[in-house]
Design a protein around this motif. Structure first.
Motif: not given
Length: 344
Positions: A254-257, A277-285, A289-299
């Protein structure tokens, strides 16, 4: 001795059955009588038992789920529906229901948890956060009520069952990832340091800089509250530095967006001008634009295992304390770009 319904009835000068009907909000009872009885209940600190039939079997078949904010705010963050989905999946398999907190402040959350415990409304509680010096966590520990945490506790880590990500490590890993893409000026944005997850991610970021021989600079760190109140101006100030960052680690998606939006307004392009680069890997990521590099934390797994651990404690008061880090994966997308460090 605990306060009983008979004590409330005597103090309010009504029958115990009237008190029972007030608790049930029976329309046959006048508003005047309801106010009087409720005032006495509050004054005597009486917590009604809402699940008497289940308590006869010493179980409510319900677990409490406590969020750090009110439900109206929490559900604006995609983390919470997903972690609760994991909790519900585990609870349903064991035929348990969930009781969601509705408190909007720390005080209200604490009072609601006390009511859950003293009113015997739930068999155990999951805290979906870990706050520094948290009064609610301390209360649950002191009264030895079954509870687990999603997040590493700030205190008594060896005495409390919790599930988490290794937040120091994953923050360290994303800095290392950016470093190997050629980035040397790396900023960190967001994260409320009242919460352990934020402290751990910031510490991981700082340690990673030390390990690769880069200095830590306060100019490259924007605190959560500062970002919320002055986001655009703080991003502008960051990009106007003599050596602006070429990459940003955002505390969550959310901060990255929001960062991407501010950068667009400043005509700074991601990833051509700066990587994120961010954390959480939400479905919207995958669709921003651009698609976000993110850490999937297995929520989902965080919630699922937290409920499993709690139900184990509910069913066996002597169950061993457990700590578990769920796996994480860096999902590479288009928000990060390799740069030529010789042209810096």
């Amino acid at each position: 001795m605990p306060v009983t319904i008979f004590d409330v009835a005597k103090e309010a000068n009504v029958s115990p059955s009237t008190v029972s009907r007030v608790i049930a909000d029976n329309p046959r009872i006048s508003e005047k009588t309801k106010r009087k009885v409720r005032e006495v209940m509050e004054r005597l600190d009486y917590h009604p038992n809402f699940q008497a039939r289940n308590l006869a079997a010493k179980s409510t078949k319900t677990i409490g789920v406590i969020m750090s904010n009110s439900t109206s705010l929490a559900f604006q963050n995609p983390f919470f529906p997903e972690v609760i989905r994991g909790i519900c999946t585990s609870a349903h398999a064991s035929q348990y229901g969930i009781y969601l907190s509705t408190g909007g402040t720390e005080k209200e959350i604490y009072e609601e948890v006390v009511s859950m415990v003293q009113g015997k409304k739930v068999d155990g509680i999951i805290l979906l956060y870990s706050r520094v010096d948290d009064r609610t966590m301390a209360y649950l520990k002191d009264v030895q009520f079954p509870f687990t945490m999603v997040g590493r506790p700030y205190k008594y880590e060896n005495e409390i069952t919790y599930i988490d990500n290794d937040n120091r490590k994953i923050a360290h890993d994303v800095v290392d990832y950016l470093y190997h893409l050629g980035h040397r000026q790396i900023a960190f944005i967001g994260g409320n340091l009242d919460f352990v997850v934020s402290k751990d991610r910031l510490e991981g970021y700082q340690q990673a800089l030390i390990n690769v021989g880069l200095p830590y600079s306060d100019a490259y760190f924007i605190h959560d509250e500062d970002f919320k109140s002055n986001g655009k101006s703080r991003i502008n100030k960051l990009m106007m530095l003599d050596e602006p960052p070429t990459a940003i680690v955002a505390h969550d998606d959310l901060v990255a967006y929001e960062i991407i939006r501010y950068l667009e307004e400043l005509s700074v392009q991601v990833p051509n001008d700066i990587s994120i680069v961010s954390f959480n890997n939400h479905s919207l990521s995958a669709y921003v634009k651009p698609p976000l590099t993110s850490v999937d934390i297995s929520i989902f797994e965080l919630g699922f295992e937290a409920a499993n651990f709690l139900l184990e404690k509910v069913q066996d008061s002597n169950a061993a304390v457990k700590h578990h880090f769920v796996p994480t994966t860096l999902v590479e997308r288009e928000s990060c770009k390799r740069i030529n460090i010789f042209n810096e």
